[in-house]
Design an enzyme around this catalytic site. Structure first.
Site, short mmCIF file in Angstrom:
data_model
loop_
_atom_site.label_atom_id
_atom_site.label_comp_id
_atom_site.label_asym_id
_atom_site.label_seq_id
_atom_site.Cartn_x
_atom_site.Cartn_y
_atom_site.Cartn_z
N GLU A 48 0.83 -1.20 0.00
CA GLU A 48 0.00 0.00 0.00
C GLU A 48 0.88 1.26 0.00
O GLU A 48 1.85 1.36 0.75
CB GLU A 48 -0.87 -0.05 1.26
CG GLU A 48 -1.87 1.05 1.43
CD GLU A 48 -2.73 0.84 2.67
OE1 GLU A 48 -3.75 1.52 2.80
OE2 GLU A 48 -2.36 -0.02 3.52
N LYS A 117 -9.09 2.55 -2.21
CA LYS A 117 -9.39 1.80 -1.00
C LYS A 117 -10.82 2.10 -0.54
O LYS A 117 -11.25 3.26 -0.53
CB LYS A 117 -8.38 2.18 0.09
CG LYS A 117 -8.42 1.34 1.35
CD LYS A 117 -7.24 1.72 2.24
CE LYS A 117 -7.15 0.87 3.49
NZ LYS A 117 -5.96 1.20 4.31
N CYS A 170 -5.57 -3.39 2.19
CA CYS A 170 -5.38 -3.47 3.63
C CYS A 170 -6.67 -3.62 4.44
O CYS A 170 -7.22 -4.69 4.55
CB CYS A 170 -4.57 -2.26 4.10
SG CYS A 170 -3.82 -2.52 5.74
N SER A 362 -8.38 -55.51 7.06
CA SER A 362 -9.22 -56.20 8.03
C SER A 362 -8.81 -55.83 9.46
O SER A 362 -9.65 -55.79 10.36
CB SER A 362 -9.15 -57.72 7.83
OG SER A 362 -7.85 -58.23 8.11
N ALA A 476 -11.58 -55.71 -6.17
CA ALA A 476 -12.47 -56.41 -5.25
C ALA A 476 -13.28 -57.40 -6.06
O ALA A 476 -13.65 -57.12 -7.20
CB ALA A 476 -13.40 -55.43 -4.53
N TYR A 478 -16.44 -59.05 -7.24
CA TYR A 478 -17.86 -58.70 -7.26
C TYR A 478 -18.67 -59.77 -6.52
O TYR A 478 -18.54 -60.96 -6.78
CB TYR A 478 -18.34 -58.57 -8.70
CG TYR A 478 -19.70 -57.91 -8.84
CD1 TYR A 478 -19.83 -56.53 -8.80
CD2 TYR A 478 -20.84 -58.69 -9.01
CE1 TYR A 478 -21.06 -55.92 -8.92
CE2 TYR A 478 -22.09 -58.09 -9.14
CZ TYR A 478 -22.19 -56.70 -9.09
OH TYR A 478 -23.42 -56.10 -9.21
N LYS A 603 -19.03 -51.87 -10.16
CA LYS A 603 -18.90 -52.35 -8.78
C LYS A 603 -19.23 -51.24 -7.78
O LYS A 603 -19.72 -51.51 -6.69
CB LYS A 603 -17.48 -52.86 -8.53
CG LYS A 603 -17.10 -54.10 -9.34
CD LYS A 603 -15.68 -54.54 -9.04
CE LYS A 603 -15.30 -55.75 -9.87
NZ LYS A 603 -13.89 -56.19 -9.64
N SER A 628 -22.15 -46.60 -15.40
CA SER A 628 -21.30 -47.80 -15.39
C SER A 628 -20.68 -48.08 -16.75
O SER A 628 -19.67 -48.77 -16.86
CB SER A 628 -22.12 -49.02 -14.94
OG SER A 628 -22.54 -48.86 -13.60
#
Length: 642
Positions: A48, A117, A170, A362, A476, A478, A603, A628
């Site tokens: 400033e 300002k 500011c 797990s 994983a 299905y 999935k 999907s």
């Protein structure tokens, strides 16, 4: 966004100034602009009233100071005419019967606009209303400056193809509704703040919280440049605060109380900010509240060779600060156990059934179950841990599974799946020596059937043990480990799981249980569906097959959270994993990630319930709704072109 992937290189400059010596100050500002040009900065902001200095006091009423400020500005604009960097400097500007505290924006030898300002502090050590008029009360929208008629007002936005810049000064930041709140709703991506904040005990931390919060509330970049060493005079001391902040995160900051000039440089990811805003559809709804539309002033964002100086974290799910990580782990475990507690109470479950393999996932599910039952005041024996040795079970994981269950005081059941799987292979006429996908998935489905039936026997719920990273890759089976009655870790990424398990080991367990957890953390990740090697060690290592989870979690976070393209993921990953993975390795696993992520959506479209923990989740009930059958062709093509 071009080849720079939406990154804009900005700088907060803190020059050395002499109070009321405009020519000296012009030289210092010019030198920093040239330094910024050499560092490929595209936007630079100064403090400033930097041309005159902020602490001139009643000298602001002197014609000579104002004339010299205009001459210094004219010289500065002329001397930088060959440089396309966008510059914002502070100076007093007289217009009609008023004097304004202004930010002057210029580029390539042309003044683009002047922003006064809005809020003038006039309390304690501040007396700005003694000299200046608020920009809010201005009745003009252009002024004559350095021989040209230029736009003037608090409603100016500076726009290029790649970024929109708004300006505040500011005190504007310190009021209940800063001007930047309106400017971002009009389209500003980056807010620059020209400031002269003096130092007081505790003020700096408060200032940091203001800047971080405003940038986060505005989902914006924020470049803050505040007066430094040369301003310290009479009763006030200035430390030179330079900050580059993006959506609440500090990218770069200055060294406070330095007696030398500083240039704080970083890159703001405008593409990321715009994606955040589009996803958060409530962001633009308040724009109507601002009665006056912004005026857009064009400028050219110069092309630069991009080399990032900002840190790109390799593990976006894992906080790098150990204290934050410690707090995050405790909070995540509380979220998980609270979600599970509600489900158990609601269903009046008489037991909690988990498959315990001796692996990380797990183990985490079991630890959450134990915390949950302790929270409810239920006996831990209601947890039925089922270990189901198969063709690939190793002595290490079997031993760890049994030791952990015993040390936690839960009910243990051991059921081998070998004979059932052999009979199943016979039923479907599958050669047991062929260790293909049928061989593997049959084991996973047999384990799930056992868990579901035990839950029926005992009036309980099967708790899923899969994690977010596996869901992203479709790693994983299905209707096997893909399915459960409550998926406790469905939004926990693989790179975070080990830290959660380690946190429990370090903070909640002792003795045998703690030692077992530590060994589990150090065990290679494996589904153990293929027989062990000749030494009885794990042969089937998941990361050898689908790739490093560190890379996949990096891709997952940045693609889902910010919608980044494969090209940008590849670009960022080279910074994040420099010295760890070669570019060709990153490219290889990125292609596999994109292919698997699209192909395995089916999935994720039928996932069981599970607690949302972080900002990235794949729940089809709100977080990720993708067809999907969506094609990955465009993503694959971009990967091929890298």
């Amino acid at each position: 966004m071009g080849q720079n992937f939406g990154f804009v290189k900005v700088a907060a400059a803190i020059p050395r100034v002499e109070i009321a010596d405009c020519i000296y100050n012009e030289r210092e500002i010019y030198n920093q602009i040239i330094e910024a040009v050499h560092r490929n900065v595209q936007i630079i902001v100064f403090p400033e009233l930097s041309i005159t200095a902020y602490t001139c006091g009643d000298l602001f009423g002197h014609t000579l100071l104002l004339e010299q400020a205009r001459k210094a500005l004219s010289l500065l604009v002329e001397e930088t005419s060959d440089y396309p960097i966008l510059c914002i400097v502070g100076m007093p500007v007289a217009a009609g019967n008023c004097l304004y505290n202004c930010a002057v924006v210029f580029q390539s030898g042309k003044i683009l606009g002047v922003v006064p300002k809005s809020y003038l502090p006039n309390y304690k050590e501040f007396y700005e209303e003694r000299w200046f008029t608020s920009g809010i009360s201005a009745t003009i929208d252009t002024i004559e400056l350095c021989g040209d008629r230029v736009p003037f007002g608090t409603d100016l936005l500076f726009e290029s193809a790649g970024v929109v810049v708004g300006v505040e000064l500011c005190e504007d930041l310190w009021v209940p509704i800063p001007p930047s709140s309106y400017l971002v709703q009009q389209g500003a991506d980056i807010i620059v703040n020209l400031s002269a904040t003096n130092e007081l005990i505790g003020k700096h931390s408060y200032l940091l919280s203001l800047v971080r919060q405003q940038s986060a509330r505005c989902v914006a970049g924020y470049v803050y440049a505040s007066a430094g060493f040369g301003e310290s005079s009479t009763d006030l001391v200035f430390a030179g605060n330079g900050l580059v902040v993006e959506n609440g995160s500090i990218l770069a900051e200055s060294k406070r109380f330095s007696s030398t000039p500083q240039l704080v440089v970083s890159e703001i990811d405008v593409e990321r900010l715009r994606t955040e805003r589009r996803v958060m559809t409530s962001f633009a709804k308040g724009a109507w509240a601002h009665g006056r539309d912004a005026r857009f002033i064009p400028f050219v964002l110069n092309d630069i060779p991009l080399r990032l100086t900002r840190k790109v974290g390799a593990f976006p799910f894992v906080p790098s600060d150990s204290l934050v990580l410690n707090e995050r782990c405790a909070e995540i475990l509380d979220i998980q156990s609270s979600g599970l507690a509600k489900r158990l109470v609601h269903t009046q479950a008489q037991s909690v059934v988990l498959g315990i393999s001796g692996g990380l996932d797990s183990t985490l599910a079991l630890l959450v179950a134990v915390r949950t039952l302790d929270k409810l005041g239920w006996n831990r024996e209601k947890i039925i841990g089922v270990t189901m040795p198969g063709f690939g079970t190793t002595g290490r994981t079997y031993h760890n599974a049994m030791m952990l269950m015993r040390s936690l005081g839960i009910t243990i059941r051991e059921i081998s799946i070998r004979e059932a799987c052999e009979l199943h292979f016979k039923d479907i006429d599958h050669d047991i020596s062929i260790q293909d996908i049928t061989y593997e998935n049959s084991q996973a489905r047999e384990r799930t059937q056992i868990l579901m039936d035990i839950a029926n026997q005992t009036g309980g719920l099967v708790i899923g043990t899969g994690d977010l990273s596996e869901l992203a890759l479709g790693w994983a089976t299905y209707n096997g480990d893909h399915m459960s009655m409550y998926a406790i870790s469905t939004s926990i990424p693989k790179t975070l799981v080990k830290y959660l398990v380690s946190w429990v080991a370090e903070n909640e367990l002792v003795g045998e249980a703690r030692d077992t957890l530590i060994d589990i953390v150090n065990t290679p990740i494996s589904p153990e569906l293929i027989p062990a090697d000749e030494n009885g060690e794990i042969k089937q290592k998941t990361e050898d097959l689908v790739g490093p989870y560190a890379l996949h979690d990096f891709f997952l976070y940045n693609m889902l959270r910010f919608g980044f393209s494969p090209a940008k993921l590849y670009f960022l990953a080279q910074y994040a994993f420099e010295g760890v993975y070669e570019p060709d390795t990153i490219k290889k696993w990125l292609k596999i990630f994109c292919r698997r992520f699209f192909n395995q959506q089916f999935k994720r479209s039928c996932l069981p319930d599970g607690p949302k923990v972080g900002m990235v989740s794949l729940s089809p009930r709100g977080d990720w709704r993708m067809p999907s059958d969506a094609s990955s062709a465009m993503w694959q093509k971009e990967c091929d072109e890298l």
